[in-house]
Design an enzyme around this catalytic site. Structure first.
Site, short mmCIF file in Angstrom:
data_model
loop_
_atom_site.label_atom_id
_atom_site.label_comp_id
_atom_site.label_asym_id
_atom_site.label_seq_id
_atom_site.Cartn_x
_atom_site.Cartn_y
_atom_site.Cartn_z
N SER A 1 0.81 -1.22 0.00
CA SER A 1 0.00 0.00 0.00
C SER A 1 0.85 1.27 0.00
O SER A 1 1.98 1.28 0.50
CB SER A 1 -0.95 0.01 1.21
OG SER A 1 -1.38 1.29 1.55
N TYR B 1 -2.67 0.11 10.70
CA TYR B 1 -2.46 -0.19 9.29
C TYR B 1 -1.20 0.51 8.77
O TYR B 1 -0.34 -0.11 8.13
CB TYR B 1 -3.69 0.26 8.50
CG TYR B 1 -3.71 -0.17 7.06
CD1 TYR B 1 -4.27 -1.39 6.69
CD2 TYR B 1 -3.20 0.64 6.05
CE1 TYR B 1 -4.32 -1.79 5.35
CE2 TYR B 1 -3.23 0.26 4.72
CZ TYR B 1 -3.79 -0.96 4.38
OH TYR B 1 -3.82 -1.34 3.06
#
Length: 244
Positions: free
Chosen positions: A126, A139
């Site tokens: 990501s 995250y």
């Protein structure tokens, strides 16, 4: 025939990657907490937030295919909340799935990848491996850690024929992103119908979601002969997010 293990393969990026690799001639073990028996690859149920789940997934791939040439560490989960309200159990779960699982997969698959002669380890990391967003402490922390892990794997793998890369997409059209809409609306005190434009796509210079098949195509490239020079690096596909 080459063999691959893809985690989080029942939907989103993982499903698209398993399908693309099958199309390219791979045998694929499609590991997921709730595998889809009708999806691409050979379905395998594994709790990848545990050591046992990761060990069993690697062992199943080796048993099924006799070797392993590619590991795609993709399984993920998300939780959105400010740090002072962030549930500790959710922190543990996210770090286990997003950071510990890639480490464990690499550890358990290492010898097989070395025997392959062209072993590839790809983590779906990501854009949040490179930048941060509010309300995503676990995250963002885990994805930053994945990039550090990939750099270490690349250095240790150089002498045994293993490369390691981190694919870093911006927001992808997946169930993980779709499930964020209500939580993002609550965290940012806005309406849910404004979240996509005002929050999700706000950091993208190009205002669209990335399709899972686009990420799968990059992973297939990294797994192929032309991807052999990529190791220890983030492969960024974030529609201009990190250019700001």
């Amino acid at each position: 025939m080459t063999a691959a293990l893809v985690t989080g393969a029942a939907s989103g990026i993982g499903r698209a990657t398993a399908a693309r690799l099958e199309q390219d001639g791979y045998d694929v073990l499609a590991a997921d907490l709730k595998p889809d028996p009708d999806g691409p690859g050979r379905p395998f149920a594994a709790d990848l937030a545990t050591r046992e789940g990761n060990r069993e997934a690697v062992a199943a791939a080796l048993d099924a295919f006799g070797g392993l040439d590619l590991v795609v560490a993709n399984a993920g989960v998300q939780h959105i909340a400010p740090v002072r309200e962030f549930p500790e159990d959710r922190w543990d779960q996210i770090v286990a799935l997003l950071l510990s699982s890639p480490f464990l997969l690499a550890r358990y698959a290492w010898d097989a990848l070395a025997v392959s002669g062209a072993g590839r380890f790809v983590a779906v990391a990501s854009a949040h491996a490179l930048v941060a967003s509010p309300y995503k402490a676990a995250y963002v922390s885990a994805k930053h850690g994945v990039l550090g892990l990939v750099k270490t794997l690349a250095l240790e793998g150089a002498d045994v024929g293993i490369t390691a890369t981190a694919v870093c997409p911006g927001y992808v059209r997946t169930p993980l992103v779709e499930r964020q809409l209500a939580d993002q609306a609550h965290a940012h005190d806005t309406s849910e119908d404004r979240v996509l434009e005002d929050i999700i796509l706000q950091p993208h210079a190009v205002k669209r979601l990335i399709e899972p098949e686009e990420v799968a195509g990059v992973i297939a490239f990294l797994a192929g002969p032309q991807g052999s020079a990529f190791s220890g690096v983030p492969v960024t596909m974030d529609l201009g997010w990190s250019a700001r």
